[in-house]
Design a protein around this motif. Structure first.
Motif, mmCIF file in Angstrom:
data_model
loop_
_atom_site.group_PDB
_atom_site.id
_atom_site.type_symbol
_atom_site.label_atom_id
_atom_site.label_comp_id
_atom_site.label_asym_id
_atom_site.label_seq_id
_atom_site.Cartn_x
_atom_site.Cartn_y
_atom_site.Cartn_z
ATOM 1 N N GLY A 1 25.524 -25.278 33.826
ATOM 2 C CA GLY A 1 26.009 -24.274 34.837
ATOM 3 C C GLY A 1 24.971 -23.877 35.796
ATOM 4 O O GLY A 1 25.503 -23.801 36.951
ATOM 5 N N ARG A 2 23.795 -23.788 35.538
ATOM 6 C CA ARG A 2 22.728 -23.879 36.277
ATOM 7 C C ARG A 2 22.676 -24.759 37.507
ATOM 8 O O ARG A 2 22.443 -24.802 38.745
ATOM 9 C CB ARG A 2 21.178 -23.686 35.939
ATOM 10 C CG ARG A 2 20.972 -22.068 35.429
ATOM 11 C CD ARG A 2 19.488 -21.873 34.987
ATOM 12 N NE ARG A 2 19.188 -22.775 34.097
ATOM 13 C CZ ARG A 2 19.265 -22.543 32.574
ATOM 14 N NH1 ARG A 2 19.790 -21.677 32.122
ATOM 15 N NH2 ARG A 2 18.696 -23.447 31.526
ATOM 16 N N ARG B 1 25.503 -24.709 39.906
ATOM 17 C CA ARG B 1 25.353 -23.604 40.872
ATOM 18 C C ARG B 1 24.491 -24.173 41.781
ATOM 19 O O ARG B 1 24.581 -24.101 43.228
ATOM 20 C CB ARG B 1 24.771 -22.323 40.098
ATOM 21 C CG ARG B 1 24.730 -21.154 41.310
ATOM 22 C CD ARG B 1 24.405 -20.099 40.671
ATOM 23 N NE ARG B 1 24.165 -19.069 41.562
ATOM 24 C CZ ARG B 1 23.506 -17.779 41.371
ATOM 25 N NH1 ARG B 1 23.240 -17.369 40.297
ATOM 26 N NH2 ARG B 1 23.414 -16.870 42.371
ATOM 27 N N THR B 2 23.058 -24.688 41.633
ATOM 28 C CA THR B 2 22.235 -25.273 42.520
ATOM 29 C C THR B 2 22.698 -26.190 43.429
ATOM 30 O O THR B 2 22.584 -26.292 44.511
ATOM 31 C CB THR B 2 20.918 -25.855 41.573
ATOM 32 O OG1 THR B 2 20.443 -24.626 40.663
ATOM 33 C CG2 THR B 2 19.999 -26.344 42.538
ATOM 34 N N ARG C 1 25.796 -26.711 44.242
ATOM 35 C CA ARG C 1 26.893 -26.124 45.120
ATOM 36 C C ARG C 1 26.041 -25.469 46.234
ATOM 37 O O ARG C 1 26.432 -25.435 47.622
ATOM 38 C CB ARG C 1 27.697 -25.191 44.323
ATOM 39 C CG ARG C 1 28.841 -24.633 45.262
ATOM 40 C CD ARG C 1 29.679 -23.499 44.352
ATOM 41 N NE ARG C 1 28.999 -22.370 43.776
ATOM 42 C CZ ARG C 1 28.298 -21.342 44.329
ATOM 43 N NH1 ARG C 1 28.694 -21.045 45.716
ATOM 44 N NH2 ARG C 1 27.711 -20.437 43.557
ATOM 45 N N GLU C 2 25.037 -24.314 45.946
ATOM 46 C CA GLU C 2 24.497 -23.870 47.001
ATOM 47 C C GLU C 2 23.585 -24.571 47.875
ATOM 48 O O GLU C 2 23.606 -24.308 49.168
ATOM 49 C CB GLU C 2 23.638 -22.658 46.212
ATOM 50 C CG GLU C 2 24.397 -21.665 45.723
ATOM 51 C CD GLU C 2 23.260 -20.749 44.762
ATOM 52 O OE1 GLU C 2 22.388 -21.046 44.498
ATOM 53 O OE2 GLU C 2 24.020 -19.808 44.607
ATOM 54 N N THR D 1 30.948 -22.592 49.052
ATOM 55 C CA THR D 1 31.435 -21.416 48.095
ATOM 56 C C THR D 1 32.015 -21.928 46.773
ATOM 57 O O THR D 1 32.637 -23.027 46.799
ATOM 58 C CB THR D 1 32.340 -20.505 48.921
ATOM 59 O OG1 THR D 1 33.657 -21.186 49.215
ATOM 60 C CG2 THR D 1 31.738 -20.048 50.351
ATOM 61 N N GLN D 2 32.187 -20.659 45.979
ATOM 62 C CA GLN D 2 32.975 -21.112 44.892
ATOM 63 C C GLN D 2 34.433 -21.406 45.036
ATOM 64 O O GLN D 2 35.153 -21.958 44.329
ATOM 65 C CB GLN D 2 33.048 -19.851 43.889
ATOM 66 C CG GLN D 2 31.530 -19.716 42.995
ATOM 67 C CD GLN D 2 31.453 -18.585 42.057
ATOM 68 O OE1 GLN D 2 32.112 -17.901 42.101
ATOM 69 N NE2 GLN D 2 30.377 -18.853 41.181
ATOM 70 N N THR E 1 33.300 -19.757 38.675
ATOM 71 C CA THR E 1 32.203 -18.796 38.029
ATOM 72 C C THR E 1 32.012 -18.888 36.640
ATOM 73 O O THR E 1 30.596 -18.778 36.308
ATOM 74 C CB THR E 1 32.881 -17.266 38.239
ATOM 75 O OG1 THR E 1 33.419 -17.375 39.764
ATOM 76 C CG2 THR E 1 31.815 -16.302 37.972
ATOM 77 N N GLU F 1 29.690 -21.915 35.981
ATOM 78 C CA GLU F 1 28.300 -21.725 36.436
ATOM 79 C C GLU F 1 27.662 -21.065 35.876
ATOM 80 O O GLU F 1 26.385 -21.001 35.483
ATOM 81 C CB GLU F 1 28.414 -21.496 37.952
ATOM 82 C CG GLU F 1 28.752 -22.467 39.067
ATOM 83 C CD GLU F 1 28.431 -22.131 40.314
ATOM 84 O OE1 GLU F 1 28.299 -20.783 40.592
ATOM 85 O OE2 GLU F 1 28.898 -22.632 41.142
ATOM 86 N N SER F 2 28.056 -19.993 34.934
ATOM 87 C CA SER F 2 27.514 -18.875 34.292
ATOM 88 C C SER F 2 27.435 -19.512 32.600
ATOM 89 O O SER F 2 26.696 -18.990 31.985
ATOM 90 C CB SER F 2 28.221 -17.643 34.091
ATOM 91 O OG SER F 2 29.635 -17.687 33.424
ATOM 92 N N TYR G 1 29.510 -32.777 44.790
ATOM 93 C CA TYR G 1 28.184 -32.404 44.920
ATOM 94 C C TYR G 1 27.124 -33.689 45.452
ATOM 95 O O TYR G 1 25.884 -33.482 45.370
ATOM 96 C CB TYR G 1 27.616 -31.721 43.714
ATOM 97 C CG TYR G 1 28.188 -30.243 43.317
ATOM 98 C CD1 TYR G 1 28.805 -29.596 44.396
ATOM 99 C CD2 TYR G 1 28.136 -30.203 42.051
ATOM 100 C CE1 TYR G 1 29.603 -28.333 44.208
ATOM 101 C CE2 TYR G 1 28.953 -28.866 41.642
ATOM 102 C CZ TYR G 1 29.527 -28.073 42.835
ATOM 103 O OH TYR G 1 30.168 -26.947 42.719
#
Length: 139
Positions: free
Chosen positions: A18-19, A22-23, A25-26, A31-32, A47, A50-51, A68
């Motif tokens: 998940g981390r 998120r990394t 994607r950012e 965006t999500q 969401t 990613e969590s 990605y």
């Protein structure tokens, strides 16, 4: 089954995936909602992934890796992060407008598509100025 027990927390591996999701994607400035549209899932699913609250299917993992520009192995934590490069790019582009981020992304894609630069050829020395005598054997 005892319903009084609190909901189990996701395991460490699921949180690590998940981390990394998120990394990645950012880092790309997505965006999500962008990711949800690309995968064809609700934003709440992104969401949850990613969590670490939702498992990622094999098909989603392949699609996310492609989106990605990462390997599945990296997303799963089986390859080391190149954090210095990612963090530097993220910091350098964090304050840019969305339009400027798009331009940076297009330029990066252009560079990636171009491949590595050709090996430079050995330069010839500049010709001698007019009127300079030519050494014997070079005539």
């Amino acid at each position: 089954m005892d319903k009084s027990k609190p909901h189990q927390q996701p395991d460490g591996e699921q949180q690590q995936v998940g981390r990394r999701l998120r990394t990645a994607r950012e880092t790309l400035g997505l965006t999500q909602d962008d990711v949800a549209g690309a995968l064809g899932v609700p934003r709440t699913s992104v969401t949850a992934m990613e969590s670490g609250q939702r498992n990622v299917t094999a098909l989603e993992l392949r699609r996310l890796a492609r989106l990605y520009r990462r390997t599945v192995h990296w997303l799963l934590g089986e390859e080391e992060e190149d954090a210095a490069v990612d963090n530097a790019l993220y910091r350098a582009t964090a304050e840019l407008s969305e339009n400027d981020k798009e331009q940076v992304l297009r330029f990066a894609q252009f560079l990636a598509a171009a491949g590595s630069p050709p090996t430079p050829r050995k330069r010839r020395s500049a010709p001698a100025p007019f009127g300079t005598p030519i050494p014997p054997g070079q005539q």
